[in-house]
Design an enzyme around this catalytic site. Structure first.
Site, PDB file in Angstrom:
ATOM      1  N   ARG A 221       1.266  -1.171  -0.011  1.00  0.00           N
ATOM      2  CA  ARG A 221       0.005  -0.300   0.223  1.00  0.00           C
ATOM      3  C   ARG A 221       0.885   1.450   0.281  1.00  0.00           C
ATOM      4  NH1 ARG A 221      -3.183  -3.054  -1.998  1.00  0.00           N
ATOM      5  NH2 ARG A 221      -5.000  -3.508  -0.541  1.00  0.00           N
ATOM      6  N   HIS A 269      -1.060  -0.551  -9.737  1.00  0.00           N
ATOM      7  CA  HIS A 269      -1.923  -1.006  -9.495  1.00  0.00           C
ATOM      8  C   HIS A 269      -2.126  -2.562  -9.640  1.00  0.00           C
ATOM      9  CE1 HIS A 269      -4.000  -1.322  -4.723  1.00  0.00           C
ATOM     10  NE2 HIS A 269      -3.700  -2.871  -5.603  1.00  0.00           N
TER      11      HIS A 269
HETATM   12  P1  NAP Z   1      -1.232 -10.781   5.160  1.00  0.00           P
HETATM   13  O1  NAP Z   1      -1.755 -12.494   5.162  1.00  0.00           O
HETATM   14  O2  NAP Z   1      -2.232 -10.524   6.316  1.00  0.00           O
HETATM   15  O3  NAP Z   1      -0.296 -11.060   5.926  1.00  0.00           O
HETATM   16  C1  NAP Z   1       0.434  -9.496   6.792  1.00  0.00           C
HETATM   17  C2  NAP Z   1       1.834  -9.971   7.288  1.00  0.00           C
HETATM   18  O4  NAP Z   1       2.487  -8.570   7.580  1.00  0.00           O
HETATM   19  C3  NAP Z   1       1.566 -10.621   8.571  1.00  0.00           C
HETATM   20  O5  NAP Z   1       2.974 -11.431   7.999  1.00  0.00           O
HETATM   21  C4  NAP Z   1       2.343  -9.614   9.228  1.00  0.00           C
HETATM   22  O6  NAP Z   1       3.029 -10.226  10.417  1.00  0.00           O
HETATM   23  C5  NAP Z   1       2.610  -8.586   8.523  1.00  0.00           C
HETATM   24  N1  NAP Z   1       2.930  -7.751   9.795  1.00  0.00           N
HETATM   25  C6  NAP Z   1       1.807  -6.652   9.826  1.00  0.00           C
HETATM   26  N2  NAP Z   1       1.851  -6.167  10.895  1.00  0.00           N
HETATM   27  C7  NAP Z   1       3.132  -5.830  10.915  1.00  0.00           C
HETATM   28  C8  NAP Z   1       3.821  -4.467  11.405  1.00  0.00           C
HETATM   29  N3  NAP Z   1       3.888  -3.673  12.081  1.00  0.00           N
HETATM   30  N4  NAP Z   1       5.548  -5.020  11.526  1.00  0.00           N
HETATM   31  C9  NAP Z   1       5.731  -6.193  11.141  1.00  0.00           C
HETATM   32  N5  NAP Z   1       5.095  -7.306  10.135  1.00  0.00           N
HETATM   33  C10 NAP Z   1       4.003  -6.771  10.375  1.00  0.00           C
HETATM   34  O7  NAP Z   1      -1.127  -9.856   4.230  1.00  0.00           O
HETATM   35  P2  NAP Z   1      -1.346 -10.518   3.052  1.00  0.00           P
HETATM   36  O8  NAP Z   1      -2.910 -11.754   2.372  1.00  0.00           O
HETATM   37  O9  NAP Z   1       0.842 -10.792   2.371  1.00  0.00           O
HETATM   38  O10 NAP Z   1      -0.756  -9.345   1.684  1.00  0.00           O
HETATM   39  C11 NAP Z   1      -0.497  -8.121   2.474  1.00  0.00           C
HETATM   40  C12 NAP Z   1      -0.842  -6.573   1.501  1.00  0.00           C
HETATM   41  O11 NAP Z   1      -0.402  -7.090   0.203  1.00  0.00           O
HETATM   42  C13 NAP Z   1      -2.034  -6.861   1.698  1.00  0.00           C
HETATM   43  O12 NAP Z   1      -2.314  -5.995   3.010  1.00  0.00           O
HETATM   44  C14 NAP Z   1      -3.167  -5.490   0.548  1.00  0.00           C
HETATM   45  O13 NAP Z   1      -2.347  -4.592   1.159  1.00  0.00           O
HETATM   46  C15 NAP Z   1      -1.007  -6.097  -0.270  1.00  0.00           C
HETATM   47  N6  NAP Z   1      -1.750  -6.434  -1.503  1.00  0.00           N
HETATM   48  C16 NAP Z   1      -1.452  -5.649  -2.596  1.00  0.00           C
HETATM   49  C17 NAP Z   1      -1.746  -6.677  -4.084  1.00  0.00           C
HETATM   50  C18 NAP Z   1      -1.460  -5.233  -5.432  1.00  0.00           C
HETATM   51  O14 NAP Z   1      -1.940  -5.729  -5.966  1.00  0.00           O
HETATM   52  N7  NAP Z   1      -0.600  -5.102  -5.493  1.00  0.00           N
HETATM   53  C19 NAP Z   1      -2.626  -7.275  -3.596  1.00  0.00           C
HETATM   54  C20 NAP Z   1      -3.180  -8.056  -2.833  1.00  0.00           C
HETATM   55  C21 NAP Z   1      -2.564  -7.751  -1.903  1.00  0.00           C
HETATM   56  P3  NAP Z   1       2.152 -11.692  11.724  1.00  0.00           P
HETATM   57  O15 NAP Z   1       1.877 -12.614  10.683  1.00  0.00           O
HETATM   58  O16 NAP Z   1       3.147 -11.957  12.624  1.00  0.00           O
HETATM   59  O17 NAP Z   1       0.691 -11.398  11.625  1.00  0.00           O
END
Ligand code: NAP
Length: 306
Positions: A221, A269
């Site tokens: 993001r 995006h």
């Molecule tokens: P997710 O499964 O919710 O994983 C988030 C990860 O970030 C987890 O490992 C979490 O740690 C870690 N995290 C959260 N807050 C943190 C902090 N303050 N310090 C350190 N680590 C932290 O999310 P995901 O499905 O992998 O997706 C990640 C993000 O990618 C989404 O939220 C979205 O914004 C973005 N995204 C972008 C696109 C695009 O087209 N560009 C597409 C899809 C998603 P823990 O595991 O320890 O909780």
């Protein structure tokens, strides 16, 4: 009982049809033309305008239309109901392909050759030494990305809130471990969710902890990166290049300096887009679960924001 699709500025006919096939007999309404708001038991949301759910007095469940939920949780009027997100192997596949392309782009110095071409400079260079990759966020996407590059022989570190164990990946957790996680990385990939704790996480202070000459890739993001700090670090050369797929304001305003910056590769995006078929199957399953009183699949913890 019905489902409301609250996804402004998007053509939703196909999604409506596909969902109807999965759930015959259930009314699928498209906001703002919801005929019977009190009959809606599930709302499918993406960038919903605040207050738009106020008439839906019998809502039981909320479903994000994407993997992220920051654009949903930002709504102060959001009812306190279970919220699920989409978790999709095709989305992960699409993110892997994008990042594979980005890494090769920089390894092959296509950024520098493209700059040379604009100046008609003929100068051969050997590939960039890109051995160490750090992935910030080890969730659904981050773990797949870290494992993918580890499998290709890169040295990979990962950083998350809680400690992870991942084959071939050196895992770090928590604020104090950030500098160890990123310190040796030639390329840093941001796959964190946007929350109160991660907004502006990549600021001047943390950018200073990155290795000089690092490449930064943000596919999470826009608001996780401090725009001004990034521009300053690119101008000073501390960060050699940045690939950005996400922005604080989307579409990126025409006057934004990112558009013209020679060290920025920008995409609109598109690194991983929700697949309608997978999304429909998950929405339908969660609809059935909400009626049966079962926990939703891929529930989000609203307190921590992801
Ligand atoms: P997710 O499964 O919710 O994983 C988030 C990860 O970030 C987890 O490992 C979490 O740690 C870690 N995290 C959260 N807050 C943190 C902090 N303050 N310090 C350190 N680590 C932290 O999310 P995901 O499905 O992998 O997706 C990640 C993000 O990618 C989404 O939220 C979205 O914004 C973005 N995204 C972008 C696109 C695009 O087209 N560009 C597409 C899809 C998603 P823990 O595991 O320890 O909780």
């Amino acid at each position: 009982m019905s489902i409301a699709l609250v996804i402004p500025d998007r053509k939703l006919d196909q999604l409506q049809q596909k969902l109807q096939q999965q759930l015959p007999g259930v009314a699928i309404e498209i906001w703002p033309d919801v005929q019977e708001p009190e009959a809606v038991t599930m709302a499918v949301l993406w960038r919903q305008p605040p207050g738009c759910l106020s008439q839906m007095s019998n809502l039981k469940a909320l479903q994000s239309f994407g993997a992220g939920v920051d654009n949903i949780l930002i709504d102060p009027t959001l009812p306190d109901l279970p919220l699920a997100r989409i978790v999709d192997p095709m989305l992960t596949q699409s993110m892997l392909q994008y990042l594979q392309g980005v890494v090769q782009h920089y390894q092959l110095r296509l950024d520098e050759f493209s700059a040379q071409q604009r100046k008609q400079i003929w100068k051969a260079r050997s590939p960039r030494k890109l051995q160490f990759i750090c992935v910030l966020g080890l969730g659904e996407l981050g773990q797949a990305v870290a494992s993918h590059f580890a499998g290709l022989g890169f040295v990979v570190s990962g950083w998350s809130a809680s400690q992870k164990t991942l084959a071939g990946v050196q895992c770090f957790a928590g604020e104090t471990a950030f500098s160890d996680a990123v310190g040796d990385a030639d390329l840093v990939i941001c796959l964190l969710p946007l929350t109160a704790l991660t907004e502006n996480l990549l600021d001047q202070q943390r950018m200073a902890l990155l290795k000089p000459g690092v490449i930064l890739v943000n596919v999470a993001r826009g608001a996780i990166v401090d725009d001004l700090a990034l521009l300053q670090n690119l101008d000073s050369g501390h960060i050699a290049a940045a690939c950005l797929d996400v922005f604080r304001t989307e579409p990126l305003p025409t006057e934004h300096p990112f558009w013209q910056h020679p060290a920025i590769l920008l995409t609109p995006h598109i690194s991983a887009v929700t697949n309608a078929d997978t999304a429909v199957a998950q929405i339908a399953e969660n609809y059935r679960r909400s009626l049966a009183g079962l926990p939703l699949l891929n529930l989000v913890c609203q307190q921590r924001g992801y």
